[in-house]
Design a protein around this motif. Sequence first.
Motif, PDB file in Angstrom:
ATOM      1  N   LEU A  61      37.734 -33.242 106.757  1.00  0.00           N
ATOM      2  CA  LEU A  61      36.907 -32.728 107.845  1.00  0.00           C
ATOM      3  C   LEU A  61      37.364 -33.253 109.204  1.00  0.00           C
ATOM      4  O   LEU A  61      37.373 -32.506 110.189  1.00  0.00           O
ATOM      5  CB  LEU A  61      35.440 -33.080 107.606  1.00  0.00           C
ATOM      6  N   ALA A  62      37.755 -34.523 109.265  1.00  0.00           N
ATOM      7  CA  ALA A  62      38.238 -35.091 110.531  1.00  0.00           C
ATOM      8  C   ALA A  62      39.525 -34.409 110.977  1.00  0.00           C
ATOM      9  O   ALA A  62      39.734 -34.158 112.168  1.00  0.00           O
ATOM     10  CB  ALA A  62      38.457 -36.591 110.382  1.00  0.00           C
ATOM     11  N   SER A  63      40.374 -34.089 110.036  1.00  0.00           N
ATOM     12  CA  SER A  63      41.645 -33.431 110.372  1.00  0.00           C
ATOM     13  C   SER A  63      41.478 -31.944 110.648  1.00  0.00           C
ATOM     14  O   SER A  63      42.349 -31.330 111.265  1.00  0.00           O
ATOM     15  CB  SER A  63      42.646 -33.611 109.228  1.00  0.00           C
ATOM     16  N   SER A  64      40.384 -31.368 110.203  1.00  0.00           N
ATOM     17  CA  SER A  64      40.202 -29.923 110.366  1.00  0.00           C
ATOM     18  C   SER A  64      40.080 -29.507 111.825  1.00  0.00           C
ATOM     19  O   SER A  64      40.280 -28.343 112.149  1.00  0.00           O
ATOM     20  CB  SER A  64      38.980 -29.444 109.584  1.00  0.00           C
ATOM     21  N   ARG A  65      39.795 -30.450 112.697  1.00  0.00           N
ATOM     22  CA  ARG A  65      39.691 -30.100 114.117  1.00  0.00           C
ATOM     23  C   ARG A  65      41.005 -29.574 114.665  1.00  0.00           C
ATOM     24  O   ARG A  65      41.037 -28.833 115.642  1.00  0.00           O
ATOM     25  CB  ARG A  65      39.202 -31.285 114.943  1.00  0.00           C
ATOM     26  N   TYR A  66      42.117 -29.940 114.013  1.00  0.00           N
ATOM     27  CA  TYR A  66      43.424 -29.488 114.485  1.00  0.00           C
ATOM     28  C   TYR A  66      43.658 -28.001 114.241  1.00  0.00           C
ATOM     29  O   TYR A  66      44.605 -27.439 114.780  1.00  0.00           O
ATOM     30  CB  TYR A  66      44.543 -30.325 113.868  1.00  0.00           C
ATOM     31  N   ILE A  67      42.785 -27.353 113.495  1.00  0.00           N
ATOM     32  CA  ILE A  67      42.883 -25.901 113.339  1.00  0.00           C
ATOM     33  C   ILE A  67      42.642 -25.217 114.690  1.00  0.00           C
ATOM     34  O   ILE A  67      43.073 -24.079 114.917  1.00  0.00           O
ATOM     35  CB  ILE A  67      41.901 -25.380 112.255  1.00  0.00           C
ATOM     36  N   MET A  68      41.998 -25.939 115.601  1.00  0.00           N
ATOM     37  CA  MET A  68      41.741 -25.399 116.935  1.00  0.00           C
ATOM     38  C   MET A  68      43.018 -25.235 117.743  1.00  0.00           C
ATOM     39  O   MET A  68      42.997 -24.613 118.811  1.00  0.00           O
ATOM     40  CB  MET A  68      40.742 -26.280 117.689  1.00  0.00           C
ATOM     41  N   ILE A  69      44.127 -25.752 117.238  1.00  0.00           N
ATOM     42  CA  ILE A  69      45.423 -25.526 117.898  1.00  0.00           C
ATOM     43  C   ILE A  69      45.712 -24.024 117.955  1.00  0.00           C
ATOM     44  O   ILE A  69      46.292 -23.539 118.928  1.00  0.00           O
ATOM     45  CB  ILE A  69      46.555 -26.272 117.142  1.00  0.00           C
ATOM     46  N   VAL A  70      45.288 -23.293 116.938  1.00  0.00           N
ATOM     47  CA  VAL A  70      45.563 -21.843 116.897  1.00  0.00           C
ATOM     48  C   VAL A  70      44.940 -21.138 118.100  1.00  0.00           C
ATOM     49  O   VAL A  70      45.658 -20.467 118.863  1.00  0.00           O
ATOM     50  CB  VAL A  70      45.105 -21.225 115.548  1.00  0.00           C
ATOM     51  N   PRO A  71      43.616 -21.254 118.352  1.00  0.00           N
ATOM     52  CA  PRO A  71      43.074 -20.583 119.546  1.00  0.00           C
ATOM     53  C   PRO A  71      43.572 -21.188 120.858  1.00  0.00           C
ATOM     54  O   PRO A  71      43.704 -20.477 121.850  1.00  0.00           O
ATOM     55  CB  PRO A  71      41.560 -20.725 119.406  1.00  0.00           C
ATOM     56  N   VAL A  72      43.872 -22.488 120.862  1.00  0.00           N
ATOM     57  CA  VAL A  72      44.398 -23.116 122.079  1.00  0.00           C
ATOM     58  C   VAL A  72      45.742 -22.491 122.444  1.00  0.00           C
ATOM     59  O   VAL A  72      45.960 -22.059 123.575  1.00  0.00           O
ATOM     60  CB  VAL A  72      44.532 -24.649 121.908  1.00  0.00           C
ATOM     61  N   VAL A  73      46.651 -22.418 121.487  1.00  0.00           N
ATOM     62  CA  VAL A  73      47.979 -21.853 121.739  1.00  0.00           C
ATOM     63  C   VAL A  73      47.866 -20.356 122.047  1.00  0.00           C
ATOM     64  O   VAL A  73      48.508 -19.853 122.981  1.00  0.00           O
ATOM     65  CB  VAL A  73      48.924 -22.111 120.550  1.00  0.00           C
ATOM     66  N   ALA A  74      47.038 -19.648 121.295  1.00  0.00           N
ATOM     67  CA  ALA A  74      46.904 -18.203 121.501  1.00  0.00           C
ATOM     68  C   ALA A  74      46.345 -17.892 122.891  1.00  0.00           C
ATOM     69  O   ALA A  74      46.863 -17.007 123.590  1.00  0.00           O
ATOM     70  CB  ALA A  74      46.014 -17.591 120.427  1.00  0.00           C
ATOM     71  N   THR A  75      45.310 -18.602 123.309  1.00  0.00           N
ATOM     72  CA  THR A  75      44.743 -18.347 124.631  1.00  0.00           C
ATOM     73  C   THR A  75      45.689 -18.788 125.743  1.00  0.00           C
ATOM     74  O   THR A  75      45.799 -18.118 126.778  1.00  0.00           O
ATOM     75  CB  THR A  75      43.368 -19.021 124.811  1.00  0.00           C
ATOM     76  N   PHE A  76      46.402 -19.882 125.531  1.00  0.00           N
ATOM     77  CA  PHE A  76      47.382 -20.324 126.530  1.00  0.00           C
ATOM     78  C   PHE A  76      48.488 -19.282 126.691  1.00  0.00           C
ATOM     79  O   PHE A  76      48.837 -18.909 127.817  1.00  0.00           O
ATOM     80  CB  PHE A  76      47.966 -21.687 126.144  1.00  0.00           C
ATOM     81  N   LEU A  77      49.029 -18.813 125.569  1.00  0.00           N
ATOM     82  CA  LEU A  77      50.077 -17.798 125.637  1.00  0.00           C
ATOM     83  C   LEU A  77      49.560 -16.491 126.247  1.00  0.00           C
ATOM     84  O   LEU A  77      50.269 -15.826 127.015  1.00  0.00           O
ATOM     85  CB  LEU A  77      50.672 -17.544 124.252  1.00  0.00           C
ATOM     86  N   GLY A  78      48.328 -16.124 125.919  1.00  0.00           N
ATOM     87  CA  GLY A  78      47.731 -14.932 126.513  1.00  0.00           C
ATOM     88  C   GLY A  78      47.597 -15.071 128.022  1.00  0.00           C
ATOM     89  O   GLY A  78      47.883 -14.129 128.772  1.00  0.00           O
ATOM     90  N   SER A  79      47.193 -16.243 128.476  1.00  0.00           N
ATOM     91  CA  SER A  79      47.067 -16.490 129.913  1.00  0.00           C
ATOM     92  C   SER A  79      48.418 -16.405 130.612  1.00  0.00           C
ATOM     93  O   SER A  79      48.558 -15.754 131.653  1.00  0.00           O
ATOM     94  CB  SER A  79      46.443 -17.876 130.134  1.00  0.00           C
TER      95      SER A  79
END
Length: 158
Positions: free
Chosen positions: A6-24
């Motif tokens: 569960l503590a490591s699962s926060r890194y799944i947020m890399i997907v929306p972070v990278v996707a939104t950054f690339l979209g921007s």
Amino acid sequence: MLRRILASSRYIMIVPVVATFLGSVALILYVAIVLSASAIDTVRAGSVSATSVKTSAVGIIEAVDVFLIAIAVYIISIGLYSLFIDDKLPLPKWLEVHNLEDLKGNLVSVVIAVLAVLFLREAVVWDGTRDIAAFGGALALVVAALTLFLMKNTDRRQ
């Protein structure tokens, strides 16, 4: 073991972070290219008239609108990163995100700016045939509601 997962699962947020950054970044680059091409076309055409100036002004206003949307997407990217991955990211005070309410507040502020640009674009191309007062009134109601949200959000944090 479950705790570590569960503590490591926060890194799944890399997907929306990278996707939104690339979209921007994609939006910013695309609009910069469109603006550059439009400026080159205007210079090549060599026509100077009230209509061409108005057309250029509307194009620039539309570009500003897309830039503001790109900024909103960038703020989401940075906010998600600082909330879930690294809260020590050096950011200006106005961009610091400590919880989802801060992220929503930043986003709502940009949405208000986008709505203002939207109205400005419509006002510039207004030809008298459409009811711009009703459109402006509708936007004003949305902006008022969003401003109320921001005020309530600020009161809650204090």
